[in-house]
Structure formats: structure tokens, C-alpha cells
Design an enzyme around this catalytic site. Structure first.
Site, PDB file in Angstrom:
ATOM      1  N   ASP A  83       0.831  -1.210   0.000  1.00 46.35           N
ATOM      2  CA  ASP A  83       0.000   0.000   0.000  1.00 46.35           C
ATOM      3  C   ASP A  83       0.862   1.256   0.000  1.00 46.35           C
ATOM      4  OD1 ASP A  83      -2.297   1.460   0.022  1.00 46.35           O
ATOM      5  OD2 ASP A  83      -2.865   1.018   2.085  1.00 46.35           O
TER       6      ASP A  83
ATOM      7  N   GLU B  66       0.513 -13.645  12.074  1.00 48.35           N
ATOM      8  CA  GLU B  66       0.876 -12.420  12.793  1.00 48.35           C
ATOM      9  C   GLU B  66       0.720 -11.244  11.827  1.00 48.35           C
ATOM     10  OE1 GLU B  66       1.680 -12.125  16.015  1.00 48.35           O
ATOM     11  OE2 GLU B  66       1.301 -14.282  16.201  1.00 48.35           O
TER      12      GLU B  66
ATOM     13  N   THR C 123     -10.592  -7.253  -6.178  1.00 50.55           N
ATOM     14  CA  THR C 123     -11.864  -7.165  -6.904  1.00 50.55           C
ATOM     15  C   THR C 123     -12.461  -5.754  -6.744  1.00 50.55           C
ATOM     16  OG1 THR C 123     -12.825  -8.241  -4.956  1.00 50.55           O
ATOM     17  CG2 THR C 123     -12.541  -9.600  -6.885  1.00 50.55           C
TER      18      THR C 123
ATOM     19  N   ASN D 242     -10.631  -3.025  -6.737  1.00 56.90           N
ATOM     20  CA  ASN D 242      -9.822  -2.050  -7.484  1.00 56.90           C
ATOM     21  C   ASN D 242     -10.425  -1.694  -8.854  1.00 56.90           C
ATOM     22  OD1 ASN D 242      -6.590  -3.230  -6.266  1.00 56.90           O
ATOM     23  ND2 ASN D 242      -7.880  -1.569  -5.512  1.00 56.90           N
TER      24      ASN D 242
ATOM     25  N   TRP E 142       2.943   7.929  -2.389  1.00 56.44           N
ATOM     26  CA  TRP E 142       4.362   8.099  -2.727  1.00 56.44           C
ATOM     27  C   TRP E 142       4.503   9.038  -3.929  1.00 56.44           C
ATOM     28  CZ3 TRP E 142       7.439   7.185  -6.978  1.00 56.44           C
ATOM     29  CH2 TRP E 142       8.820   7.090  -6.770  1.00 56.44           C
TER      30      TRP E 142
HETATM   31  C1  FPP Z   1      -1.806   0.271  -3.400  1.00 55.86           C
HETATM   32  O1  FPP Z   1      -1.396   1.585  -3.560  1.00 55.86           O
HETATM   33  C2  FPP Z   1      -1.318  -0.532  -4.462  1.00 55.86           C
HETATM   34  C3  FPP Z   1      -2.054  -1.095  -5.452  1.00 55.86           C
HETATM   35  C4  FPP Z   1      -3.520  -0.927  -5.578  1.00 55.86           C
HETATM   36  C5  FPP Z   1      -1.455  -1.888  -6.479  1.00 55.86           C
HETATM   37  C6  FPP Z   1      -0.235  -2.643  -6.051  1.00 55.86           C
HETATM   38  C7  FPP Z   1       0.439  -2.999  -7.259  1.00 55.86           C
HETATM   39  C8  FPP Z   1       1.766  -2.927  -7.476  1.00 55.86           C
HETATM   40  C9  FPP Z   1       2.788  -2.621  -6.484  1.00 55.86           C
HETATM   41  C10 FPP Z   1       2.233  -3.282  -8.775  1.00 55.86           C
HETATM   42  C11 FPP Z   1       1.752  -4.659  -9.001  1.00 55.86           C
HETATM   43  C12 FPP Z   1       2.511  -5.321  -9.974  1.00 55.86           C
HETATM   44  C13 FPP Z   1       2.196  -6.545 -10.382  1.00 55.86           C
HETATM   45  C14 FPP Z   1       3.076  -7.210 -11.320  1.00 55.86           C
HETATM   46  C15 FPP Z   1       1.007  -7.251  -9.911  1.00 55.86           C
HETATM   47  P1  FPP Z   1      -2.511   2.724  -3.669  1.00 55.86           P
HETATM   48  O2  FPP Z   1      -2.638   3.084  -5.096  1.00 55.86           O
HETATM   49  O3  FPP Z   1      -3.754   2.269  -3.004  1.00 55.86           O
HETATM   50  O4  FPP Z   1      -1.809   3.860  -2.878  1.00 55.86           O
HETATM   51  P2  FPP Z   1      -2.502   4.988  -1.995  1.00 55.86           P
HETATM   52  O5  FPP Z   1      -3.274   4.287  -0.912  1.00 55.86           O
HETATM   53  O6  FPP Z   1      -1.334   5.758  -1.479  1.00 55.86           O
HETATM   54  O7  FPP Z   1      -3.371   5.781  -2.940  1.00 55.86           O
END
Ligand code: FPP
Length: 252
Positions: free
Chosen positions: A24, A210, A70, A72, A29
Site C-alpha cells: 500500500d 501475525e 476485486t 480495485n 508516494w
Molecule cells: C496500493 O497503492 C497498491 C495497489 C492498488 C497496487 C499494487 C500494485 C503494485 C505494487 C504493482 C503490481 C505489480 C504486479 C506485477 C502485480 P494505492 O494506489 O492504493 O496507494 P494509496 O493508498 O497511497 O493511494
């Protein structure tokens, strides 16, 4: 460089064998740096690569990460498309290397609803690495914990209706119908970015895991942060509902 790339300190005897990560903080970032969210996700893939590479050094044999839930799908179409694009690029660039390194790749989640080319990429990646047993990488993609519980219950009912079993539903045959069937018991769930919830991830498997919450944003993650999470795990006493403390990880 802000990314965590410090060398790991090595495995401990009570280290977690199966670790799951809710990656997350990609969006925050990027926002903090005035960058588009897509770049946060792209850096998230780099963090994932660092973490996969470091995991065996801590004795981890199986890593399960939450790539796309699901829920997202409700994000703007452009962001969904960015995340799909990352899967295409990641598999295209890393599959051969993962295969050579002895990694078995599994994708947890429903195939229905995925773009056809992604479903095909996933099937190919799983088939190509199915023989590997050094390390298991499970990527939850189009995954939801509740949906997986429903699917497992449905699978058992279908087996009964098809006359394949007469066994009543129990913990063992239920777990055999989950997406994670065949992976080691889950020891540790990590969530980055300071949020403290499971967000529909591995609901069944979390029963005795954990939980470690870390303030770091996912794109900054790497061996040092993973080592800190593993060290926190080693301090825990796991009782599994009993009174006697057990070492952090019990041998399965
Ligand atoms: C959460 O950050 C992250 C995600 C929804 C996606 C995670 C995916 C990756 C790290 C890349 C995945 C790569 C592969 C190959 C599966 P957020 O967007 O919710 O961040 P925020 O809470 O700061 O908005």
C-alpha cells in the site's frame, strides 16, 4: 536514493515461511513527489522485485502479494489500465528469470473479468513455472477474500452434486478449494503505508497469521524493511488459541 536496498541480516531459526504483503501507498508516494500515480505503481513493481529477491535470505519460502483486488475495478479506467499494463510488462520482462531461479508463480483470483490477453499471460506463466519448488510467488490479482471463500464453498457443493465426494464440509476439504491450496500455512501479513486493516485479503488464511504494519510507503520497500518485519515476527508468541507460547513459526 530513498528506496530501501540495504543488505539483509540473514535468516533466523523462527523466521516466517509464508509471508503475505499488502503493498500500500503507491499513490501517496507519487503524490508526495508531484508525480502521476502511474509512476507510483511502476516504482511499486521495482519494490516488489527487490522484496522477492531478498525473501529467501530470510528463510521465506512463499511470498503472497496483493496486486489487484476485486474492489480495485472501481478506480478510474486509466489507473486500472496502468495496473494491467504493469502485469504485461512484468511477466514479459521477468518470467524467464523467475523460472530459472526456481520460482513457481501462481496467480490467485478469478480469471473471469480479466482482459483475455492477461488471462492467457497468467496461464502461460503458471504452466511455465509449475515444476519449480525452490520458492513460491503468489500474486493476488482480481482477488477478493470473500469471493474466494464463496468459490471454495461452491466447489465443495459441486463435488458433492457430481458424486465425487460424500464428505461433509470440514476445514481440510474447504481449504483445499481455496486459491492458496498447496501453499504453506500463512505466518505473517505485512501492510505498508501505516494503514491497519486486511481489506478483504486472505481472510481464511489470516486466522493465525501475525500482523505487522509498517509506516513505509510501498515504493520505498526492500530488504531492510522486510528484515524489520521479520524481526518483529520473531518477537511474537503464537499460542494458536492455547495457553502455552509457541515459537513464532511452528514446523508444519
Ligand atoms: C496500493 O497503492 C497498491 C495497489 C492498488 C497496487 C499494487 C500494485 C503494485 C505494487 C504493482 C503490481 C505489480 C504486479 C506485477 C502485480 P494505492 O494506489 O492504493 O496507494 P494509496 O493508498 O497511497 O493511494
Amino acid at each position: 536514493m530513498t528506496a530501501d536496498s540495504a543488505a539483509p541480516s540473514g535468516p533466523g531459526p523462527d523466521g516466517p515461511r509464508h509471508v503475505a504483503i499488502i503493498m500500500d501507498g503507491n499513490g501517496r508516494w507519487a503524490k508526495a513527489k508531484g508525480l502521476p500515480r502511474a509512476l507510483g505503481h511502476r516504482e511499486g513493481v521495482q519494490a516488489l522485485k527487490r522484496t522477492i529477491q531478498a525473501a529467501p535470505d530470510f528463510g521465506i519460502r512463499c511470498l503472497t502479494v496483493f496486486g489487484f483486488s476485486t474492489e480495485n475495478w472501481s478506480r478510474p479506467a486509466e489507473e486500472v489500465s496502468d495496473l494491467m499494463g504493469l502485469v504485461r510488462t512484468y511477466v514479459a520482462s521477468d518470467l524467464a528469470r523467475l523460472e530459472k531461479a526456481g520460482v513457481r508463480l501462481r496467480i490467485l483470483g478469478r480469471r473471469e473479468g480479466l482482459p483475455a490477453d492477461i488471462a492467457a499471460i497468467i496461464d502461460k506463466a503458471e504452466a511455465q513455472t509449475a515444476h519449480n519448488d525452490k520458492f513460491m510467488l503468489q500474486v493476488a490479482f482480481n482477488y477478493g477474500g470473500r469471493a474466494d471463500l464463496i468459490d471454495a464453498a461452491r466447489r465443495h457443493a459441486e463435488r458433492i452434486l457430481a458424486g465425487e465426494t460424500t464428505e461433509p464440509l470440514n476445514e481440510e476439504n474447504f481449504a483445499a478449494g481455496l486459491a492458496t491450496a498447496g501453499s504453506p500455512p500463512l505466518d505473517l501479513i505485512i501492510r505498508t503505508s501505516g494503514e491497519q486493516r486486511l481489506s478483504n485479503f486472505l481472510l481464511w488464511e489470516a486466522a493465525y497469521a501475525e500482523l505487522v504494519f509498517q509506516d513505509i510507503l510501498w515504493p520505498d520497500y526492500g530488504p531492510k524493511a522486510l528484515g524489520e518485519a521479520v524481526a518483529a515476527f520473531a518477537q511474537r508468541e503464537r499460542r494458536y488459541g492455547g495457553r502455552e507460547p509457541a515459537p513464532a513459526r511452528v514446523s508444519a
